[in-house]
Write an enzyme that holds these catalytic residues in place. Structure first.
Site, PDB file in Angstrom:
ATOM      1  N   LEU A 218       0.862  -1.185   0.000  1.00 59.58           N
ATOM      2  CA  LEU A 218       0.000   0.000   0.000  1.00 59.58           C
ATOM      3  C   LEU A 218       0.899   1.236   0.000  1.00 59.58           C
ATOM      4  O   LEU A 218       1.675   1.435   0.930  1.00 59.58           O
ATOM      5  CB  LEU A 218      -0.862  -0.021   1.267  1.00 59.58           C
ATOM      6  CG  LEU A 218      -2.108   0.842   1.337  1.00 59.58           C
ATOM      7  CD1 LEU A 218      -3.134   0.419   0.301  1.00 59.58           C
ATOM      8  CD2 LEU A 218      -2.707   0.763   2.744  1.00 59.58           C
ATOM      9  N   HIS A 219       0.812   2.029  -1.070  1.00 59.75           N
ATOM     10  CA  HIS A 219       1.686   3.205  -1.094  1.00 59.75           C
ATOM     11  C   HIS A 219       1.092   4.425  -1.785  1.00 59.75           C
ATOM     12  O   HIS A 219       1.581   5.533  -1.618  1.00 59.75           O
ATOM     13  CB  HIS A 219       3.011   2.864  -1.793  1.00 59.75           C
ATOM     14  CG  HIS A 219       2.904   2.869  -3.296  1.00 59.75           C
ATOM     15  ND1 HIS A 219       2.346   1.827  -3.999  1.00 59.75           N
ATOM     16  CD2 HIS A 219       3.260   3.796  -4.209  1.00 59.75           C
ATOM     17  CE1 HIS A 219       2.375   2.106  -5.283  1.00 59.75           C
ATOM     18  NE2 HIS A 219       2.926   3.295  -5.454  1.00 59.75           N
TER      19      HIS A 219
END
Length: 383
Positions: A218-219
């Site tokens: 998740l970024h």
């Protein structure tokens, strides 16, 4: 000798460039010279520099140290620095990858002083112009002389935007060449998955069993900087860990770790932190990520690159975005678009657990895209 100037600025571009650099070293050392420019758009020892050694990429000949900042400020610094390097080096072609600000800055700098631009990973479209990446990729495509879409969908997108795909050499910015020769990332994944099996011990180090864990990355700021979306995703992850007795592995991007502390609801943050089935790890190396993708039974991600690598490695994927540039993997049934919707994430998770056999068709070439690209550039330089 053909002289290529390669622009990289972020972790995905470093990885993509490995395929071209490896092909030059192995097959074209006597006919092609590569000059590597790192813009410094993203430069963290764990997230960037280590990859040069791990992926056997030449150390950059230049590092502009552009750093972070507002889009305009960052892009302007890179344009100025790249223009100076181009004027000093006089390359035959400049290679850009993907859709970052480094990509756009290089495309602008080179096109203004008539250095032919080679865009690898051209033609990708999310059809969401609120994404900075969408603007970067569209503008870069339209000043390129050689465009290499990684899939037929990318090729068709360019054709639909008015590119003539039947042009003949010599190619120019006004009459570019468009070629679907496959995806350099497929080249890389085939090569480095074998390297990772020999040189990586992250499964043993973290006590993981093959195909007995889920991998989560998740970024994107649309997820990390939006409290509602971030909380929805982590509620779904906690539900999977608790109700399904799953082990979840989360290598945390620095921004994600920071935003979790700020935006997650306090009780949810405590439950995540105290759950022994949720492994929160520091950023992992590329080889470690390949190993995790290969042996996870399911990947949940908002990363375009991780979506694709999961597909290459025949691991089904939940996409934590509303759209994807890699529509083929969704159409094949190997991935599901879930957005940041807790219900959709849980439904897609249950679907793949009930239907473990997904379809993984050959849609990204034959693993020799880099050599095909270099052959076309050599031929183009000779016309």
């Amino acid at each position: 000798m053909l002289k290529l100037l390669t622009i990289i600025g972020a972790r995905p571009q470093i990885i993509k460039s490995a395929a071209i650099s490896r092909a030059i070293k192995n097959h074209y050392a006597s006919s092609i010279k590569e000059v590597v420019v790192h813009t410094g758009q993203h430069y963290d020892e764990r997230m960037s520099a280590i990859f040069f050694e791990e992926l056997q990429i030449p150390q950059p000949d230049y590092n502009l140290g552009a750093g972070s900042g507002k889009h305009g400020e960052q892009t302007a610094r890179m344009i100025a620095g790249i223009e100076t390097i181009l004027e000093n080096e006089h390359p035959d072609f400049m290679i850009i990858y993907g859709d970052t600000n480094s990509t756009l800055a290089a495309a602008v700098a080179a096109s203004k002083i008539h250095v032919p631009v080679v865009h690898i990973e051209a033609g990708l479209r999310s059809f969401n112009k609120k994404m900075p990446e969408e603007i970067n990729r569209i503008l870069s495509d339209h000043v390129s002389t050689y465009l290499f879409p990684p899939t037929q969908t990318g090729f068709d997108n360019l054709k639909n935007e008015g590119f003539r795909v039947d042009n003949r050499p010599p190619y120019t910015i006004d009459r570019p060449g468009v070629f679907n020769v496959g995806d350099v990332m497929y080249d890389n994944t085939l090569f480095f998955s074998k390297v990772a099996d020999k040189n990586t011990d992250i499964l043993e180090k973290e006590g993981l069993q093959k195909k007995q864990f889920l991998l989560v990355t998740l970024h994107r700021n649309t997820n990390t900087d939006d409290a509602a979306r971030l909380n929805a995703i982590f509620r779904a992850l906690l539900e999977i860990a608790n109700s399904r007795n799953e082990t979840l592995v989360l290598p945390l991007h620095p921004r994600t770790a920071k935003q979790m502390e700020i935006l997650l609801e306090p009780e949810l943050r405590r439950e995540i932190s105290n759950n022994s089935a949720i492994l929160l790890l520091p950023p992992v190396s590329y080889l470690e990520m390949i190993q995790l993708e290969k042996y996870a039974k399911l990947v949940l991600t908002d990363s375009g690159g991780v979506q694709k690598e999961a597909y290459f490695l025949k691991t089904p994927c939940l996409i934590l975005r509303a759209e994807t540039e890699w529509v083929e993997i969704v159409e094949s049934g190997a991935a599901v678009l879930c957005d940041a919707d807790e219900t959709r994430i849980l439904e897609a998770y249950r679907y793949f657990m009930s239907n473990p056999e997904s379809s993984f068709q050959t849609i990204y070439g034959d693993g020799n895209a880099a050599e095909k690209i270099l052959n076309l550039l050599l031929a183009g330089a000779a016309t």
